[in-house]
Design a protein around this motif. Structure first.
Motif, PDB file in Angstrom:
ATOM      1  N   THR A  80       0.841  -1.197   0.000  1.00  0.00           N
ATOM      2  CA  THR A  80       0.000   0.000   0.000  1.00  0.00           C
ATOM      3  C   THR A  80       0.872   1.242   0.000  1.00  0.00           C
ATOM      4  OG1 THR A  80      -0.106  -0.044   2.424  1.00  0.00           O
ATOM      5  CG2 THR A  80      -1.891  -1.118   1.227  1.00  0.00           C
ATOM      6  N   THR A 128     -14.091   1.142  -3.351  1.00  0.00           N
ATOM      7  CA  THR A 128     -13.579  -0.029  -2.645  1.00  0.00           C
ATOM      8  C   THR A 128     -13.885  -1.336  -3.368  1.00  0.00           C
ATOM      9  OG1 THR A 128     -13.726   1.084  -0.499  1.00  0.00           O
ATOM     10  CG2 THR A 128     -13.730  -1.321  -0.481  1.00  0.00           C
ATOM     11  N   THR A 157      -5.242   2.611  -7.958  1.00  0.00           N
ATOM     12  CA  THR A 157      -5.659   3.565  -6.931  1.00  0.00           C
ATOM     13  C   THR A 157      -7.176   3.503  -6.814  1.00  0.00           C
ATOM     14  OG1 THR A 157      -5.859   5.459  -8.435  1.00  0.00           O
ATOM     15  CG2 THR A 157      -3.713   5.097  -7.386  1.00  0.00           C
ATOM     16  N   ILE A 158      -7.643   3.578  -5.602  1.00  0.00           N
ATOM     17  CA  ILE A 158      -9.070   3.405  -5.319  1.00  0.00           C
ATOM     18  C   ILE A 158      -9.896   4.470  -6.025  1.00  0.00           C
ATOM     19  CG2 ILE A 158     -10.790   3.400  -3.465  1.00  0.00           C
ATOM     20  CD1 ILE A 158      -8.476   2.425  -1.599  1.00  0.00           C
ATOM     21  N   VAL A 190      -8.427  -1.937   1.911  1.00  0.00           N
ATOM     22  CA  VAL A 190      -8.641  -2.540   0.589  1.00  0.00           C
ATOM     23  C   VAL A 190      -7.592  -3.617   0.330  1.00  0.00           C
ATOM     24  CG1 VAL A 190      -8.463  -2.095  -1.887  1.00  0.00           C
ATOM     25  CG2 VAL A 190      -9.883  -0.629  -0.456  1.00  0.00           C
ATOM     26  N   VAL A 193      -1.467  -0.918  -4.009  1.00  0.00           N
ATOM     27  CA  VAL A 193      -2.755  -0.236  -3.979  1.00  0.00           C
ATOM     28  C   VAL A 193      -2.603   1.114  -3.288  1.00  0.00           C
ATOM     29  CG1 VAL A 193      -5.168  -0.380  -3.287  1.00  0.00           C
ATOM     30  CG2 VAL A 193      -3.916  -2.468  -3.838  1.00  0.00           C
ATOM     31  N   GLY A 194      -3.101   2.167  -3.900  1.00  0.00           N
ATOM     32  CA  GLY A 194      -3.116   3.488  -3.294  1.00  0.00           C
ATOM     33  C   GLY A 194      -4.516   4.044  -3.233  1.00  0.00           C
ATOM     34  N   LEU A 195      -4.663   5.211  -2.612  1.00  0.00           N
ATOM     35  CA  LEU A 195      -5.940   5.914  -2.619  1.00  0.00           C
ATOM     36  C   LEU A 195      -6.035   6.783  -3.869  1.00  0.00           C
ATOM     37  CD1 LEU A 195      -8.613   6.710  -1.297  1.00  0.00           C
ATOM     38  CD2 LEU A 195      -7.370   8.497  -0.043  1.00  0.00           C
ATOM     39  N   THR A 241     -12.072  -1.780  -6.654  1.00  0.00           N
ATOM     40  CA  THR A 241     -10.626  -1.962  -6.497  1.00  0.00           C
ATOM     41  C   THR A 241     -10.316  -3.356  -5.968  1.00  0.00           C
ATOM     42  OG1 THR A 241     -10.458   0.404  -6.003  1.00  0.00           O
ATOM     43  CG2 THR A 241      -8.527  -0.944  -5.534  1.00  0.00           C
ATOM     44  N   CYS A 244      -4.572   4.886   3.921  1.00  0.00           N
ATOM     45  CA  CYS A 244      -5.949   4.975   3.421  1.00  0.00           C
ATOM     46  C   CYS A 244      -6.332   3.803   2.531  1.00  0.00           C
ATOM     47  CB  CYS A 244      -6.135   6.286   2.656  1.00  0.00           C
ATOM     48  SG  CYS A 244      -5.685   7.759   3.606  1.00  0.00           S
ATOM     49  N   SER A 245      -5.349   3.089   1.991  1.00  0.00           N
ATOM     50  CA  SER A 245      -5.648   1.926   1.145  1.00  0.00           C
ATOM     51  C   SER A 245      -5.385   0.606   1.867  1.00  0.00           C
ATOM     52  CB  SER A 245      -4.836   1.987  -0.153  1.00  0.00           C
ATOM     53  OG  SER A 245      -3.450   2.088   0.113  1.00  0.00           O
TER      54      SER A 245
END
Length: 514
Positions: free
Chosen positions: A137, A243, A236-237, A145, A208-210, A246, A141-142
């Motif tokens: 991540t 959510t 990225t979300i 997820v 995975v990022g926001l 992703t 924030c991710s």
């Protein structure tokens, strides 16, 4: 260790005097007040692993163990007194660094004569001991997820068709935003993320990022020349659309990745491909007598076979660094270590702390009085070979032999830096009983005493407490080295059997949180 002088007399409590110049002994067995141990009548109860004075020590004079200063008497200490925090304290004092004065040329076996293990040879040339897919991540924030993605892959049963993959692990953290984009903290996180993505125990990575965070995935990829491939994907979300979408995209990416990662097969490789992280946690008064020097003997063996070992936890070599600077390959290597020590002194002072804040309540209950004493025992994990290089946190380790990496003493943060540096195996000594694992790198747990080995048998891999009963340090070192080769070849450790390692990814967070 004391031995009875007559077979007709009951054996008294066993003690150890570790150097002729020591003015304390270590209680192998508990010593009751009034009992005779080391030829001296105990004036107070001395618990196992704790220290008893065997000579008068005036107030202000040094207390010596291992032939080194571990603290200073805060009051007059008489022979037979229990020596601990009530009458011995930390104080800074000058040490002679004698740079490179004890450096030596190491004899490394030719590759054909080295021990071997069964590892995964990667396209990079590095060798893995495990074959994981990681879900990294960019920001906290991710994190949820990432966990959802890994959980869904596990729940689906799709891994059952791919027996050469060890699992899918979510590696989440608490930072990635509200930070200086040009600061040290950002650089440390960037190195750590890259180190995990490039660790040879990783067969594939999904990141995975926001989308709006400081740690931008695109910037990270550009810094390391990364491109999407069949073993590296990012999302990225915000861009994917939330959510659920992703999670679905992440699971689909891993499904496509599985057959590629599963193609990896173990092959016979030399022990020189091992890069072993050295850790200690929940240390006690036996740590520097049993497990740590035994691990040091295994490290010497590893170096002889061309491998690499990383000693870390800078606060836990404080007071013993003069023993390492003597072994430095060059003056520059030794000076780099001392520069790092000075940074830590300034860092703790800036935060109104002390280097002596490191020993935990558990360390002290186990018999360790000051950081000086703890460090002298901890440094024993590094064996006796030349210190070839010093690295900053999460830097890629490229030197062979014995090296040092700057990390905090906090075990999850320290081990995270070492794994980011490329460690494909970890050895962890404990006296109080640390419960720890370290995916994607298997962790071998070494108990400093037989009591904790028996009580936490589900967590401990090797009992080093039998050293107190006569097993030699050299023999235990051979046992540990043999275990390294077996685990590197796929034998699962106790922490792996328990499933430890998903929550132990903890990058070092440095700098202001904005």
């Amino acid at each position: 260790m004391d031995t009875p002088t007559s077979a007709t007399l009951p054996a008294g409590p066993r003690t150890l005097r570790l150097a002729e110049t020591d003015n304390v002994v270590v209680a192998v067995d508990a010593i009751a007040a009034g009992a005779v141990a080391a030829g001296i009548t105990a004036r107070a109860r001395v618990m196992r692993g704790h220290k008893m004075a065997v000579a008068p020590i005036a107030a202000g004079e040094p207390v010596r163990k291992y032939g080194q200063v571990i603290g200073f008497a805060t009051e007059a200490i008489a022979p037979g007194d229990h020596v601990h925090t009530h009458n011995c304290a930390f104080a800074a004092f000058a040490r002679d660094y004698a740079y490179a004065s004890e450096a030596k040329d190491e004899h490394v076996l030719p590759v054909a004569e080295q021990a071997t293990f069964e590892g995964f040879r990667r396209a990079s040339g590095k060798v893995g001991t495990r074959n994981y897919i990681g879900v990294l991540t960019s920001v906290n924030c991710s994190a949820t997820v990432a966990r959802f993605i890994a959980a869904e892959v596990e729940r689906s049963g799709m891994l059952d068709a791919y027996p050469h993959i060890d699992g899918v692990i979510p590696l989440v953290h608490g930072t990635g935003c509200a930070m200086d984009l040009k600061g040290e903290g950002y650089e440390v996180l960037k190195r750590t993320q890259w180190g995990y993505a490039a660790n040879p125990n990783m067969g594939g990575v999904v990141m995975v990022g926001l989308g709006c965070e400081a740690f931008q995935i695109d910037r990270f990829m550009e810094a390391y020349g990364l491109k999407h491939s069949d073993t590296f994907r990012t999302f990225t979300i915000q861009e994917v659309g939330g959510t659920k979408k992703t999670v679905a995209a992440g699971v689909a990416a891993i499904a496509e990745m599985l057959p590629v990662v599963d193609r990896a097969r173990r092959e016979t490789v030399p022990a020189s491909e091992l890069l072993v992280a050295l850790q200690c946690g929940g240390s006690d008064g036996y740590s520097g007598i049993t497990a740590n020097p035994a691990l040091g003997a295994a490290v010497d063996r590893l170096v002889h076979h061309g491998g690499t070992a990383i000693l870390s936890e800078t606060p836990e070599i404080y007071g013993a660094e003069h023993l390492l600077t003597r072994r430095a390959a060059t003056r520059e290597v030794g000076e780099k270590l001392v520069e790092i020590i000075r940074w830590w002194e300034e860092y703790t002072a800036r935060n109104r702390g002390s280097m002596d804040n490191n020993p935990s309540p558990g360390n002290k209950a186990g018999g360790l009085t000051t950081i000086l004493e703890k460090s002298l025992g901890a440094a024993a994990k590094g064996g006796s070979t030349t210190l070839n290089a010093v690295y900053h946190y999460a830097e890629q380790v490229t030197a062979k032999g014995f090296v040092f990496m700057d990390t905090p003493g906090y075990d999850p943060v320290a081990a995270t830096g070492q794994v980011a540096g490329g460690a494909n195996l970890l050895c962890f000594t404990t006296g109080r009983g640390s419960a720890y694992g370290c995916k994607p790198t298997p962790s071998i747990k070494l108990a400093t005493n037989s009591d904790i080995y028996r009580r936490m048998i589900d967590d401990m891999d090797i009992d080093c407490g039998d050293i107190l009963d006569g097993v030699s340090i050299a023999a235990k070192g051979e046992e540990i080295f043999a275990a390294m080769l077996r685990v590197a070849s796929g034998e699962r450790t106790k922490s792996e059997e328990l499933g430890y390692g998903d929550a132990e990814f903890v990058p070092w967070q440095i700098g202001a949180v904005m």
